[in-house]
Design a protein around this motif. Structure first.
Motif, short mmCIF file in Angstrom:
data_model
loop_
_atom_site.label_atom_id
_atom_site.label_comp_id
_atom_site.label_asym_id
_atom_site.label_seq_id
_atom_site.Cartn_x
_atom_site.Cartn_y
_atom_site.Cartn_z
N ARG A 112 0.83 -1.20 0.00
CA ARG A 112 0.00 0.00 0.00
C ARG A 112 0.87 1.26 0.00
O ARG A 112 1.73 1.44 0.83
N PRO A 113 0.63 2.15 -0.96
CA PRO A 113 1.41 3.38 -0.96
C PRO A 113 1.00 4.26 0.23
O PRO A 113 -0.14 4.22 0.68
N ASP B 65 1.77 8.40 2.02
CA ASP B 65 2.29 9.68 1.58
C ASP B 65 3.55 10.03 2.35
O ASP B 65 3.95 11.17 2.41
N ASP C 122 -6.98 2.26 -3.86
CA ASP C 122 -6.45 3.21 -2.91
C ASP C 122 -6.39 4.65 -3.41
O ASP C 122 -5.38 5.34 -3.25
N THR D 278 -8.54 5.85 0.67
CA THR D 278 -7.96 6.29 1.94
C THR D 278 -8.40 7.72 2.19
O THR D 278 -8.42 8.54 1.29
N ARG E 254 -8.06 11.42 3.60
CA ARG E 254 -7.00 12.39 3.89
C ARG E 254 -7.67 13.63 4.43
O ARG E 254 -8.57 14.18 3.79
N LYS F 34 -5.08 5.18 10.00
CA LYS F 34 -5.67 4.88 8.69
C LYS F 34 -5.86 6.14 7.85
O LYS F 34 -6.36 6.09 6.73
N LEU G 189 -4.54 9.96 6.34
CA LEU G 189 -3.40 10.81 5.99
C LEU G 189 -3.70 12.25 6.41
O LEU G 189 -4.82 12.72 6.24
#
Ligand code: SF4
Ligand code: SF4
Lengths: 104, 411
Positions: free
Chosen positions: A96-97, A99, B171, B199, B201, B238, B240
């Motif tokens: 999984r990438p 940041d 993702d 995901t 953020r 989980k 960002l």
């Protein structure tokens, strides 16, 4: 023991020289890792040229008293595929990438 | 590399990573590149006051040479934004060009061009897994989202996320600017992310660009900051957040993420005309380091500009240095202070100890914008922030032939 094994930088990893050492970027899993000492950067860079990790440490000027600590740090890098055992046929990982903790 | 060697000689090599970051790096690790000021939407809080294309916008060839230079500098990935980057005709070409030159791309979009076909392209081997897509969504419901991003923008974003998921693009990121209106929807955002295999953020609303005009109405209230902090402590691994919330560290433990202001040190912005700013939230002459067309290229500006040299020199924390949380909060966000007219060496306007609020009530001069690419006239995409109009209406009575469907509507 990693010290007696032959390792190299992972083919998906690029090293960028930085004032504190280097920044390692893995194009497969997109992880950014900071090699916080110039010696560590030198070791990682020359791993492939030496028969084993110990010889690479000596070549990079790491005193023997620090070999165990460096071995631990290298094992950490191996866990994210920054370095891999030579001759390894491990497929290109695509975890999984993330940041990488960077600002955006 | 002489530059790097020189600076290495002058710095303490064993300092912590944060200390090293404060002194600057050989190249940014968090570079944002806004490809265009043009946008199909007119979000009320747009950080770059986007809307209209700038006629001086970099050409395709100029963009390619920027990418070539980023490759030489080993900038491994770039955050592409705008405006709406995908409405540039050469966007998809530049994306492929970057990936082919070992510059990975994460691009931010409102989703307008993410058709099923484009989604399939993004999921295809042509992008090699080097492309990340970030769809902006500022409400977990159309009501809350469209309030600031404009009518129809929620549906556009959800359609785009659906197309990505359908195409097998895994993702994607759902990027949310946290506001007073959406802090209560954090769980719903997380559920949306799950639904699309994406995901979440979360980022901070900064008073940058048009954000300056609406910050007072949109920025989370002090008690909501606490809600946000607790939610991040519980779900943070989980989610960002980049460098958005280090000013909340004063609530207790620091949150994961980049815990410093990286402006001009590890963070940087290239704008659509090639101007280089310290941070994407600091598009103002005071934070302009140079232009990559006229000042010898991006590397030259990054390494030698006076502004960046200054930002990398030791800073004074002012009143904040006496605060017990200074080590983790570090006085907060430079852009947030600047655009609210607060001193840069004092507390953040959203300082969780309340010093910012006190400072906001004092005398301050809000800086005037240095650029504005907003559309001169509102279009049908402009958000109508009805709930925000409190007090008596200032508009004249509605005439019988008014055509607006909202004519005469009073919230
Ligand atoms: S000015 Fe604010 S947004 Fe910009 S790098 Fe600093 S903390 Fe981040
Ligand atoms: S006083 Fe300054 S360092 Fe302390 S919490 Fe407030 S902004 Fe952060």
């Amino acid at each position: 023991m990693i010290l007696d094994e032959a390792w190299s930088l992972s083919p998906s990893v690029a090293l960028r020289p930085e004032p504190f050492g280097a920044l390692a970027y893995h194009f497969g899993n997109r992880r950014l890792t900071f090699l916080k000492r110039p010696e560590m950067a030198a070791v990682v860079r020359c791993l492939a040229e030496h028969p084993d990790v110990r010889t690479a440490l000596v070549a990079a000027g790491v005193p023997e008293s620090q070999h165990a600590a460096y071995a631990d740090a290298l094992a950490g890098l191996a866990r994210t595929d920054m370095i891999r055992p030579r001759g390894s046929t491990r497929p290109e990982g695509m975890p999984r990438p993330d940041d990488a903790g960077a600002a955006r | 590399m002489t530059m790097t060697a020189e600076r290495a000689a002058g710095r303490n090599r064993t300092g912590s990573l944060v200390e090293q970051f404060e002194l600057g790096l050989a190249a940014p690790i968090c570079l944002t590149w806004e490809l265009t000021y043009a946008c199909n939407l007119e979000c009320a809080h747009c950080l770059s006051s986007s809307g209209r294309r700038d006629p001086r916008e970099l050409t395709t060839e100029q963009c390619e040479s920027v990418i070539d230079e980023l490759q030489r500098m080993q900038v491994f990935y770039v955050n592409i934004g705008g405006g709406e980057p995908t409405i540039r005709a050469d966007f998809w070409h530049l994306l492929e060009y970057a990936v082919a030159h070992q510059v990975g791309v994460k691009f931010s979009t409102n989703g307008v061009r993410l058709s099923p076909e484009r989604a399939r392209f993004l999921a295809s081997p042509a992008c090699g897994g080097y492309v990340d897509v970030q769809v902006s969504l500022d409400g977990a419901t159309a009501e809350v989202n469209d309030h600031v991003r404009g009518p129809g923008s929620f549906d556009t974003a959800l359609t785009a996320l659906g197309n990505l998921a359908e195409a097998g693009f895994t993702d994607a990121k759902i990027s949310v600017v946290c506001t007073r209106q959406n802090i209560g929807q954090l769980d719903e955002f997380a559920a949306l992310a799950d639904r699309f295999g994406a995901t979440l953020r979360l980022t901070r609303l900064r008073p940058s660009g048009r954000g300056a005009d609406v910050w007072d109405e949109l920025h989370p209230l002090p008690e909501q900051q606490r809600v946000l902090y607790d939610w991040l402590m519980a779900h943070g691994e989980k989610v960002l957040t980049g460098d958005s919330f280090f000013h909340l560290a004063a609530f207790g433990e620091p949150l994961p993420g980049l815990n410093l202001c990286g402006a001009g040190r590890v963070v940087c912005l290239i704008d659509p005309v090639g101007d280089v700013y310290a941070c994407p939230f600091a598009i103002h002459d005071s934070f302009l380091a140079g232009n990559l067309l006229t000042d010898g290229g991006f590397a030259q500006v990054w390494r030698t500009s006076e502004l960046f040299t200054e930002l990398r020199s030791p800073q004074t924390g002012g009143a904040c240095t006496r605060c017990g949380f200074f080590d983790s909060c570090r006085g907060g966000c430079m852009a947030a202070k600047f655009f609210t007219g607060l001193p840069l060496d004092g507390p953040d306007p959203e300082c969780v100890r309340g010093f910012g609020e006190t400072a906001l009530t004092g005398t301050r001069v809000i800086p005037t914008a240095s650029q504005d690419h907003s559309k001169p006239k509102a279009t049908r995409n402009q958000p109508v922030m009805l709930q925000l109009l409190d007090g008596p209406p200032t508009a004249p009575p509605v005439s019988a032939c008014a055509e607006s469907p909202l004519a005469g509507f009073r919230p």
